[in-house]
Each structure stands twice: as C-alpha cells, then as structure tokens.
Scaffold this active site. Structure first.
Site, PDB file in Angstrom:
ATOM      1  N   HIS A 199      26.401  -2.890 -26.408  1.00 56.40           N
ATOM      2  CA  HIS A 199      25.551  -1.876 -25.782  1.00 56.40           C
ATOM      3  C   HIS A 199      26.216  -1.431 -24.470  1.00 56.40           C
ATOM      4  CE1 HIS A 199      22.236   0.056 -23.773  1.00 56.40           C
ATOM      5  NE2 HIS A 199      21.645   0.172 -24.943  1.00 56.40           N
ATOM      6  N   GLY A 246      17.772   6.376 -21.288  1.00 53.34           N
ATOM      7  CA  GLY A 246      16.740   6.217 -20.257  1.00 53.34           C
ATOM      8  C   GLY A 246      16.606   7.397 -19.307  1.00 53.34           C
ATOM      9  N   LYS A 251      15.379  -4.484 -24.447  1.00 51.20           N
ATOM     10  CA  LYS A 251      16.203  -4.796 -23.263  1.00 51.20           C
ATOM     11  C   LYS A 251      15.575  -5.972 -22.490  1.00 51.20           C
ATOM     12  CE  LYS A 251      17.818  -0.073 -23.334  1.00 51.20           C
ATOM     13  NZ  LYS A 251      18.372   1.053 -22.606  1.00 51.20           N
ATOM     14  N   GLU A 304      25.137  -0.930 -21.662  1.00 55.93           N
ATOM     15  CA  GLU A 304      24.721  -1.700 -20.479  1.00 55.93           C
ATOM     16  C   GLU A 304      25.491  -3.010 -20.389  1.00 55.93           C
ATOM     17  OE1 GLU A 304      20.529  -1.515 -21.320  1.00 55.93           O
ATOM     18  OE2 GLU A 304      20.540   0.619 -20.852  1.00 55.93           O
ATOM     19  N   ASN A 338      14.938  -1.573 -29.084  1.00 54.12           N
ATOM     20  CA  ASN A 338      15.682  -2.471 -28.192  1.00 54.12           C
ATOM     21  C   ASN A 338      14.852  -2.646 -26.928  1.00 54.12           C
ATOM     22  OD1 ASN A 338      17.485  -3.656 -26.432  1.00 54.12           O
ATOM     23  ND2 ASN A 338      18.864  -1.889 -26.300  1.00 54.12           N
ATOM     24  N   SER A 372      17.077   8.210 -25.253  1.00 54.40           N
ATOM     25  CA  SER A 372      15.884   9.028 -25.008  1.00 54.40           C
ATOM     26  C   SER A 372      15.212   9.540 -26.278  1.00 54.40           C
ATOM     27  CB  SER A 372      16.219  10.188 -24.071  1.00 54.40           C
ATOM     28  OG  SER A 372      16.612   9.684 -22.801  1.00 54.40           O
ATOM     29  N   GLU A 408      25.309   6.109 -28.821  1.00 52.74           N
ATOM     30  CA  GLU A 408      24.397   6.273 -27.694  1.00 52.74           C
ATOM     31  C   GLU A 408      25.159   6.836 -26.491  1.00 52.74           C
ATOM     32  OE1 GLU A 408      20.870   3.350 -28.010  1.00 52.74           O
ATOM     33  OE2 GLU A 408      22.533   2.271 -27.113  1.00 52.74           O
TER      34      GLU A 408
END
Ligand code: PGA
Length: 254
Positions: free
Chosen positions: A99, A175, A14, A101, A12, A214, A169
């Site tokens: 997701h 991250g 992003k 985010e 991904n 990660s 996730e």
C-alpha cells in the site's frame, strides 16, 4: 478466495477500529442481499488487532477477511512484525501488500513488496498488490511508466487469478475526495491488463484489477463500469456499514 467471475469490493480499515467497531458487521449483514453477493465478493481488512475476532464473528457469514501487511519471512527475530504464516494460521484469506502508505511510511520498495507477495502465496493467501503514482509523477506525465514499473517489480513471477489481486491507487486520490477521470482510470487499467496478459497469458485476463482512492457510494457505479475495473479497494468509506453498503449496492450487474 475471491471469485474471478465477480467484482471484489475490499474495505481497508487502515489504523482504525476497536472491538466496538465489530458491531458494524451486524449492520452490514442486515443490508447485504443475495443479489449483492451474486455480483461481488466482499472483503474486510481490519487492523491486526481485530483479525482474530472478525474471523470468528464472520465464520458463517459471506465475507472474506484480509490483513493489511505481512513480513516477507515466515518467522524470526522481527519485533513487531506479523508473517503470512501467522495470518493463514488465523484463517485470513488475503493480505494487502505495498500500500502506498507503507511504501511511504516504511520505505517499502518493489523488491520488498514482491517478497511479501511471494510469502503470501507460499502460505495460501491472496496478495493484494497496490501500485499508484504520486501527484508529481502524474503531473510529469509519468503515470503509465510508474505503475508499469511498480507492477512488474512487485509481482512474483508466478501469479494466478486465485492468489493475486492488483489494486491501482493513485496516491493523490487516497483520502482526498479527488478521483481521476474515467478515461484516466481506463487508460491505466488497460495498460495493467496488457502487462498481465503478456506475462501470464489467459490467467492474466482473469486477475482482478481494483481501483482505489476516494471510492464512495456516489461514484462507485461509474468507476466499476469502466472496462478492466473488477472491483474497488475502499478506505474511508469502508469504516461504517452505511457508507460501505452504499458502495456494495452500487456494484453493477456482471
Ligand atoms: P480512501 O483509501 O478510500 O480513503 O481514499 C483507499 C485506500 O488507501 O485503500
């Protein structure tokens, strides 16, 4: 579509990448072997701006291509949005929906994510449905309740192994370099598998359950060896061929 018999490793990107980034495909191809492809399907999810070029560039290459979001409707007055129908028209194979985010930045609820997944299915795209708890929820002991609720709330009623992938996730692992223990991942994935099989029977056994957060070359083999972990959704480490290949090379034998 991803083969249920293989691992699925999805990158991904992003909001990263320009036309210059496409050169990483040549580097990737130099590194990927037939042995790697026997074990896994490899998917790249670039930003919308690179989808068309990437689809053209990989037309004869063994990569699946995914988008990072779609609108729930087929077309209409939604400035700035992209529909599943448009993605399929380009030749996209899959789309990430929900997701964390997007849930955080755009207020996407389970209902919205479910509608997006339904639209993806209606247009022959595999929906990669993302779920995961925040740090506060984990520390309050709510992880299983939260992810179970997100899974049942975000999944369309009729999912198959061909049209649906679930990505667990943990928000706090994305991250950050932090990864849950193998036991913690195993517990969540076991729980998700039980929900899938109780809802979908045998088909639920075959749906890919990815872990994301990660993942890198140094921990991928360990994470992928956990029961009911059928692949990985990779962010940062999918941006360079070197880092992504380190993960691809770590995929265990089936
Ligand atoms: P990360 O992101 O690998 O950079 O942690 C994963 C994701 O958000 O899909």
């Amino acid at each position: 579509m991803a083969s249920p018999e293989k691992y699925l490793i999805a990158g991904n990107w992003k909001m990263n990448g320009t036309l210059a980034s496409l050169s990483m495909i040549d580097e990737l191809m130099k590194g990927v072997s037939s042995r790697d492809l026997q074990r896994q399907d490899i998917m790249l999810c670039p930003p919308f701006t690179l989808l068309s070029r990437l689809i053209d560039k990989t037309a004869t290459l063994p990569f699946l291509i995914g988008a990072q979001d779609c609108h729930m409707q087929e077309k209409g007055a939604h400035t700035g949005d992209i529909s599943a129908a448009m993605l399929r028209d380009l030749g996209t194979d899959a789309v990430i929906v929900g997701h964390s985010e997007r849930r955080a930045d755009h207020g996407e609820t389970n209902e919205i994510v479910q509608a997006k997944a339904e639209s993806a299915h209606a247009h022959d795209l595999t929906a990669i449905i993302c779920i995961g708890e925040t740090l506060d929820q984990r520390e309050a002991g709510q992880t299983l309740a939260v992810v179970s609720d997100q899974l049942t709330g975000s999944m369309p009623a009729l999912c198959t192994a061909a049209n649906t992938v679930i990505a667990y996730e943990p928000v706090w692992a994305i991250g950050t370099g932090k990864v849950p223990s193998n036991d913690d991942i195993a517990l969540v994935h076991q729980n998700l598998r039980e929900i899938l099989t109780s809802r979908l029977g045998e088909e639920g056994e075959r749906i890919h359950l990815l872990y994301g957060g990660s993942v890198k070359g140094s921990n991928a083999a360990d994470i992928l060896s956990i029961e009911h972990v059928n692949g990985a959704l990779v962010g940062g480490a999918s941006l360079t061929a070197k880092d992504f290949l380190a993960i691809i090379k770590s995929v265990p034998e089936l």
